[in-house]
Design a protein around this motif. Structure first.
Motif, PDB file in Angstrom:
ATOM      1  N   THR A  74      25.248   3.625  62.578  1.00 23.48           N
ATOM      2  CA  THR A  74      23.886   4.128  62.371  1.00 23.48           C
ATOM      3  C   THR A  74      22.840   3.036  62.521  1.00 23.48           C
ATOM      4  O   THR A  74      21.645   3.287  62.372  1.00 23.48           O
ATOM      5  CB  THR A  74      23.764   4.736  60.954  1.00 23.48           C
ATOM      6  OG1 THR A  74      24.198   3.752  59.992  1.00 23.48           O
ATOM      7  CG2 THR A  74      24.619   5.980  60.820  1.00 23.48           C
ATOM      8  N   GLY A  75      23.247   1.812  62.812  1.00 18.90           N
ATOM      9  CA  GLY A  75      22.309   0.702  62.912  1.00 18.90           C
ATOM     10  C   GLY A  75      21.703   0.579  64.303  1.00 18.90           C
ATOM     11  O   GLY A  75      21.908   1.423  65.182  1.00 18.90           O
ATOM     12  N   SER A  76      20.961  -0.485  64.480  1.00 19.97           N
ATOM     13  CA  SER A  76      20.271  -0.728  65.759  1.00 19.97           C
ATOM     14  C   SER A  76      21.297  -0.906  66.900  1.00 19.97           C
ATOM     15  O   SER A  76      21.219  -0.247  67.940  1.00 19.97           O
ATOM     16  CB  SER A  76      19.389  -1.968  65.596  1.00 19.97           C
ATOM     17  OG  SER A  76      19.026  -2.495  66.822  1.00 19.97           O
ATOM     18  N   ILE A  77      22.279  -1.769  66.697  1.00 19.25           N
ATOM     19  CA  ILE A  77      23.325  -1.955  67.721  1.00 19.25           C
ATOM     20  C   ILE A  77      24.158  -0.677  67.834  1.00 19.25           C
ATOM     21  O   ILE A  77      24.478  -0.225  68.948  1.00 19.25           O
ATOM     22  CB  ILE A  77      24.241  -3.146  67.355  1.00 19.25           C
ATOM     23  CG1 ILE A  77      23.474  -4.456  67.408  1.00 19.25           C
ATOM     24  CG2 ILE A  77      25.475  -3.197  68.265  1.00 19.25           C
ATOM     25  CD1 ILE A  77      23.107  -4.936  68.786  1.00 19.25           C
ATOM     26  N   ALA A 124      27.505   2.318  56.141  1.00 10.51           N
ATOM     27  CA  ALA A 124      27.531   1.908  54.731  1.00 10.51           C
ATOM     28  C   ALA A 124      27.253   3.108  53.838  1.00 10.51           C
ATOM     29  O   ALA A 124      28.047   3.430  52.954  1.00 10.51           O
ATOM     30  CB  ALA A 124      26.502   0.813  54.488  1.00 10.51           C
ATOM     31  N   ALA A 139      29.353  -7.843  67.493  1.00 12.64           N
ATOM     32  CA  ALA A 139      27.916  -8.025  67.230  1.00 12.64           C
ATOM     33  C   ALA A 139      27.735  -8.721  65.887  1.00 12.64           C
ATOM     34  O   ALA A 139      26.817  -9.507  65.704  1.00 12.64           O
ATOM     35  CB  ALA A 139      27.209  -6.676  67.223  1.00 12.64           C
ATOM     36  N   LYS A 184      27.867 -11.225  63.920  1.00 12.23           N
ATOM     37  CA  LYS A 184      28.064 -12.680  63.982  1.00 12.23           C
ATOM     38  C   LYS A 184      28.447 -13.264  62.630  1.00 12.23           C
ATOM     39  O   LYS A 184      29.175 -14.243  62.545  1.00 12.23           O
ATOM     40  CB  LYS A 184      26.796 -13.347  64.525  1.00 12.23           C
ATOM     41  CG  LYS A 184      25.575 -13.216  63.640  1.00 12.23           C
ATOM     42  CD  LYS A 184      24.281 -13.608  64.369  1.00 12.23           C
ATOM     43  CE  LYS A 184      23.639 -12.430  65.042  1.00 12.23           C
ATOM     44  NZ  LYS A 184      22.474 -12.690  65.849  1.00 12.23           N
ATOM     45  N   GLU A 185      27.930 -12.625  61.534  1.00 10.10           N
ATOM     46  CA  GLU A 185      28.186 -13.180  60.198  1.00 10.10           C
ATOM     47  C   GLU A 185      29.684 -13.270  59.914  1.00 10.10           C
ATOM     48  O   GLU A 185      30.124 -14.158  59.176  1.00 10.10           O
ATOM     49  CB  GLU A 185      27.517 -12.321  59.114  1.00 10.10           C
ATOM     50  CG  GLU A 185      25.989 -12.272  59.196  1.00 10.10           C
ATOM     51  CD  GLU A 185      25.480 -11.061  59.969  1.00 10.10           C
ATOM     52  OE1 GLU A 185      26.223 -10.538  60.840  1.00 10.10           O
ATOM     53  OE2 GLU A 185      24.344 -10.635  59.716  1.00 10.10           O
ATOM     54  N   MET A 241      15.367  -4.891  66.226  1.00 10.12           N
ATOM     55  CA  MET A 241      16.686  -5.059  65.592  1.00 10.12           C
ATOM     56  C   MET A 241      16.629  -4.565  64.157  1.00 10.12           C
ATOM     57  O   MET A 241      15.558  -4.271  63.640  1.00 10.12           O
ATOM     58  CB  MET A 241      17.060  -6.558  65.573  1.00 10.12           C
ATOM     59  CG  MET A 241      16.937  -7.224  66.923  1.00 10.12           C
ATOM     60  SD  MET A 241      17.277  -9.002  66.885  1.00 10.12           S
ATOM     61  CE  MET A 241      15.851  -9.638  66.025  1.00 10.12           C
ATOM     62  N   GLY A 242      17.770  -4.531  63.485  1.00  6.27           N
ATOM     63  CA  GLY A 242      17.808  -4.190  62.068  1.00  6.27           C
ATOM     64  C   GLY A 242      17.032  -5.226  61.249  1.00  6.27           C
ATOM     65  O   GLY A 242      16.759  -6.325  61.726  1.00  6.27           O
TER      66      GLY A 242
HETATM   67  P1  NAD Z   1      21.362  -2.597  61.150  1.00 11.42           P
HETATM   68  O1  NAD Z   1      20.933  -2.976  59.770  1.00 11.42           O
HETATM   69  O2  NAD Z   1      20.414  -1.856  62.020  1.00 11.42           O
HETATM   70  O3  NAD Z   1      22.717  -1.736  61.052  1.00 11.42           O
HETATM   71  C1  NAD Z   1      23.800  -2.145  60.276  1.00 11.42           C
HETATM   72  C2  NAD Z   1      24.892  -1.109  60.319  1.00 11.42           C
HETATM   73  O4  NAD Z   1      25.981  -1.578  59.530  1.00 11.42           O
HETATM   74  C3  NAD Z   1      24.496   0.256  59.736  1.00 11.42           C
HETATM   75  O5  NAD Z   1      25.098   1.277  60.486  1.00 11.42           O
HETATM   76  C4  NAD Z   1      25.108   0.225  58.339  1.00 11.42           C
HETATM   77  O6  NAD Z   1      25.383   1.523  57.821  1.00 11.42           O
HETATM   78  C5  NAD Z   1      26.394  -0.543  58.638  1.00 11.42           C
HETATM   79  N1  NAD Z   1      27.028  -1.161  57.477  1.00 11.42           N
HETATM   80  C6  NAD Z   1      26.526  -2.101  56.628  1.00 11.42           C
HETATM   81  N2  NAD Z   1      27.418  -2.404  55.685  1.00 11.42           N
HETATM   82  C7  NAD Z   1      28.521  -1.644  55.923  1.00 11.42           C
HETATM   83  C8  NAD Z   1      29.772  -1.499  55.296  1.00 11.42           C
HETATM   84  N3  NAD Z   1      30.075  -2.183  54.196  1.00 11.42           N
HETATM   85  N4  NAD Z   1      30.671  -0.615  55.828  1.00 11.42           N
HETATM   86  C9  NAD Z   1      30.366   0.091  56.932  1.00 11.42           C
HETATM   87  N5  NAD Z   1      29.179  -0.013  57.587  1.00 11.42           N
HETATM   88  C10 NAD Z   1      28.278  -0.861  57.069  1.00 11.42           C
HETATM   89  O7  NAD Z   1      21.845  -3.944  61.851  1.00 11.42           O
HETATM   90  P2  NAD Z   1      21.835  -4.299  63.414  1.00 11.42           P
HETATM   91  O8  NAD Z   1      20.535  -4.896  63.765  1.00 11.42           O
HETATM   92  O9  NAD Z   1      22.384  -3.183  64.211  1.00 11.42           O
HETATM   93  O10 NAD Z   1      22.870  -5.518  63.438  1.00 11.42           O
HETATM   94  C11 NAD Z   1      24.260  -5.327  63.305  1.00 11.42           C
HETATM   95  C12 NAD Z   1      24.946  -6.656  63.566  1.00 11.42           C
HETATM   96  O11 NAD Z   1      24.708  -7.032  64.916  1.00 11.42           O
HETATM   97  C13 NAD Z   1      24.416  -7.807  62.707  1.00 11.42           C
HETATM   98  O12 NAD Z   1      25.466  -8.682  62.423  1.00 11.42           O
HETATM   99  C14 NAD Z   1      23.424  -8.496  63.617  1.00 11.42           C
HETATM  100  O13 NAD Z   1      23.269  -9.864  63.340  1.00 11.42           O
HETATM  101  C15 NAD Z   1      24.085  -8.305  64.968  1.00 11.42           C
HETATM  102  N6  NAD Z   1      23.169  -8.335  66.107  1.00 11.42           N
HETATM  103  C16 NAD Z   1      22.172  -7.420  66.188  1.00 11.42           C
HETATM  104  C17 NAD Z   1      21.306  -7.433  67.263  1.00 11.42           C
HETATM  105  C18 NAD Z   1      20.241  -6.384  67.422  1.00 11.42           C
HETATM  106  O14 NAD Z   1      19.541  -6.386  68.429  1.00 11.42           O
HETATM  107  N7  NAD Z   1      20.062  -5.465  66.493  1.00 11.42           N
HETATM  108  C19 NAD Z   1      21.451  -8.410  68.254  1.00 11.42           C
HETATM  109  C20 NAD Z   1      22.471  -9.342  68.138  1.00 11.42           C
HETATM  110  C21 NAD Z   1      23.340  -9.286  67.059  1.00 11.42           C
END
Ligand code: NAD
Ligand code: MG
Length: 357
Positions: free
Chosen positions: A10-13, A35, A95, A97-98, A176-177
Motif C-alpha cells: 500500500t506504500g509509494s513503491i 502494516a 526497496a 534499504k533499511e 515518496m513515503g
Molecule cells: P511508504 O511509507 O509509502 O510504504 C511503506 C509500506 O510498508 C506500506 O505499505 C506499509 O503498510 C508497509 N509496512 C510497514 N511496516 C510493515 C510491516 N511491519 N509489515 C508489513 N508491511 C509493513 O514507504 P515507501 O516510500 O514506499 O518506501 C518503502 C521502502 O522503499 C523504504 O525502505 C524506502 O526507503 C524505500 N525506497 C522508497 C523510494 C520511493 O520512491 N518511495 C525510493 C527508494 C527506496
C-alpha cells in the motif's frame, strides 16, 4: 509466470509496483502485505490468494512460496522478509534499504548461503548495478551515488531552525513515503544508501562518493580503473528501477518517456555535511561496522517518527541519532536475535534522549 510477493503493497513503491506487475501478463502477485491498511480491494483487483495485514512476514512468505520477493516495507520491519528471501535462495527485489543497512553482515551471509539474485530497487543502486553489469570487480575504481539535496538544499542551519513537517515533506524531484522523504531532507537517506551500496557492491566506504545533483537525472556513476566512467541517467521515476528488478534481465517498456538531453543542465556539488551531518554520522557508523549501522537506522527511525509527530525540531533529528550512537556498544550480531536486541537498544537510547530534561 513469475510469482511475486509484494511486501509493503500500500506504500509509494508498492503502488507503483502494482502498476508495473499489471502491465505484464507473465508477472503475477502471489502475496500482498501491509502494516495496517486493508488489502481486500487490492487482493480482489489483482487476484491474490495470500494477503496479510500486520503479523509475521515470514509466515506469509512460506505460505506463498514466491519466485521473487519485492520488499517495499519501510524500516527495520523489513528485515525478516529480506533475510528470508536471501536465505531461501528466492530472488529479492530490494526497496527496503533499511533491512540491508541493519542486517549488514547477516544479510551477506544469508545471500551467499541462498545464492539467489539481489536486485536493487533503490534508484541509485539500480543505476550502479546496471553500470556494473558484466564488468570484472577489479576493474572498478569507485562509485558515485547522487543526491537531490532534498527540499532544504542550499539552506543554512539558521534557516532550518523552524522548518515544519510540511516543509520537509515537499520533495523537489521524488514523490515518496513520509519516512524516505524526511530522510532525504536530512541526508540520512544518502547515509543509508552509502551503507546499502557498501553491502550490495562489496566496496570499501572510501570508494563510494556522494555528490549532489539537484535534478535527479543522473542516478549513479561507476568509475573504472582505465579512466572511463559510466553514468546511468533518466527521469526520476521509480517505475524504471522497479520494472528492471521485476523483469530482470530483460528491459521491458514502461510509460516513462525517453530522456531528452536538449535543454538539460547538470551541475554537481559536494554535500553540505555541516548543515546535514547525518551523512557523516552514517559514514562513520558504516566504517565502525558491527551493529553501528543497525543502531544508526534504529535511532533515525525513532527521530523521524518524533519529527513527524511534532515532538522534535528538524535539526534535532541528527543530534538525537548521534547521541544514541554514542550510547550503544555496536557489537556484531551473531544472529537475528542479536540484531533485534541491537535495534531495540538503539531505540531505547534514542527514546531516552527524546524525553524532556
Ligand atoms: P511508504 O511509507 O509509502 O510504504 C511503506 C509500506 O510498508 C506500506 O505499505 C506499509 O503498510 C508497509 N509496512 C510497514 N511496516 C510493515 C510491516 N511491519 N509489515 C508489513 N508491511 C509493513 O514507504 P515507501 O516510500 O514506499 O518506501 C518503502 C521502502 O522503499 C523504504 O525502505 C524506502 O526507503 C524505500 N525506497 C522508497 C523510494 C520511493 O520512491 N518511495 C525510493 C527508494 C527506496
Ligand atoms: Mg534512493
Amino acid at each position: 509466470m513469475k510469482r511475486i510477493a509484494l511486501l509493503g503493497a500500500t506504500g509509494s513503491i508498492g503502488r507503483q509496483a502494482l502498476e508495473v506487475v499489471a502491465a505484464h501478463p507473465d508477472l503475477a502477485l502471489c502475496a500482498l502485505a501491509s502494516a495496517t491498511s486493508p488489502l481486500d480491494e487490492l487482493a480482489a483487483a489483482h487476484e491474490v490468494q495470500e494477503v496479510q495485514v500486520g503479523g509475521d512476514l515470514v509466515e506469509l512468505l512460506e505460505r506463498a512460496e514466491p519466485d521473487l520477493v519485492l520488499n517495499a516495507v519501510v524500516g527495520f520491519a523489513g528485515v525478516p522478509g529480506t533475510l528470508w528471501a536471501l536465505d531461501s535462495g528466492v530472488d529479492l527485489a530490494l526497496a527496503n534499504k533499511e533491512s540491508l543497512v541493519a542486517a549488514g553482515e547477516l544479510a551477506l551471509a544469508a545471500w551467499s548461503r541462498g545464492g539467489a539474485r539481489l536486485l536493487p530497487v533503490d534508484s541509485e543502486h539500480s543505476a550502479v548495478f546496471q553500470c556494473l553489469e558484466g564488468r570484472a570487480r577489479d576493474s572498478v575504481h569507485s562509485l558515485v551515488l547522487t543526491a537531490s539535496g532534498g527540499p532544504f538544499r542550499g539552506r543554512t542551519r539558521e534557516q532550518l531552525e523552524h522548518v515544519s513537517v510540511d516543509d520537509a515533506l515537499a520533495h523537489p524531484t521524488w514523490s515518496m513515503g513520509p519516512k524516505n522523504t524526511v530522510d532525504s531532507a536530512t541526508l540520512a537517506n544518502k547515509g543509508l544508501e552509502l551503507i546499502e551500496a557498501h553491502y550490495l557492491f562489496g566496496l570499501p566506504y572510501e570508494a563510494i562518493e556522494i555528490v549532489v545533483e539537484p535534478t535527479s537525472t543522473v542516478h549513479g556513476v561507476v568509475r573504472f580503473r582505465d579512466g572511463a566512467a559510466l553514468a546511468h541517467v533518466g527521469f526520476p521515476d521509480m517505475r524504471v528501477p522497479i520494472s528492471y528488478a521485476l523483469t530482470y534481465p530483460e528491459r521491458r517498456p514502461t510509460p516513462v518517456p525517453p530522456l531528452d538531453l536538449v535543454g538539460l543542465t547538470l551541475a554537481f556539488d559536494p554535500p553540505d555535511v555541516d548543515t546535514f551531518p547525518l551523512l557523516s554520522v552514517a559514514r562513520e557508523a558504516g566504517e565502525r561496522g558491527g551493529t553501528y549501522p543497525c543502531a544508526f537506522n534504529a535511532a533515525n527511525e525513532v527521530a523521524v517518527t518524533a519529527f513527524l509527530a511534532g515532538r522534535l525540531p528538524f535539526l534535532a533529528i541528527a543530534e538525537l541519532v548521534a547521541r544514541a550512537l554514542g550510547e550503544v556498544d555496536g557489537a556484531p550480531a551473531r544472529d537475528f536475535e542479536d540484531l533485534v536486541a541491537a535495534d531495540a537498544a538503539a531505540r531505547r537510547a534514542a527514546e531516552g534522549a527524546l524525553q524532556p530534561a
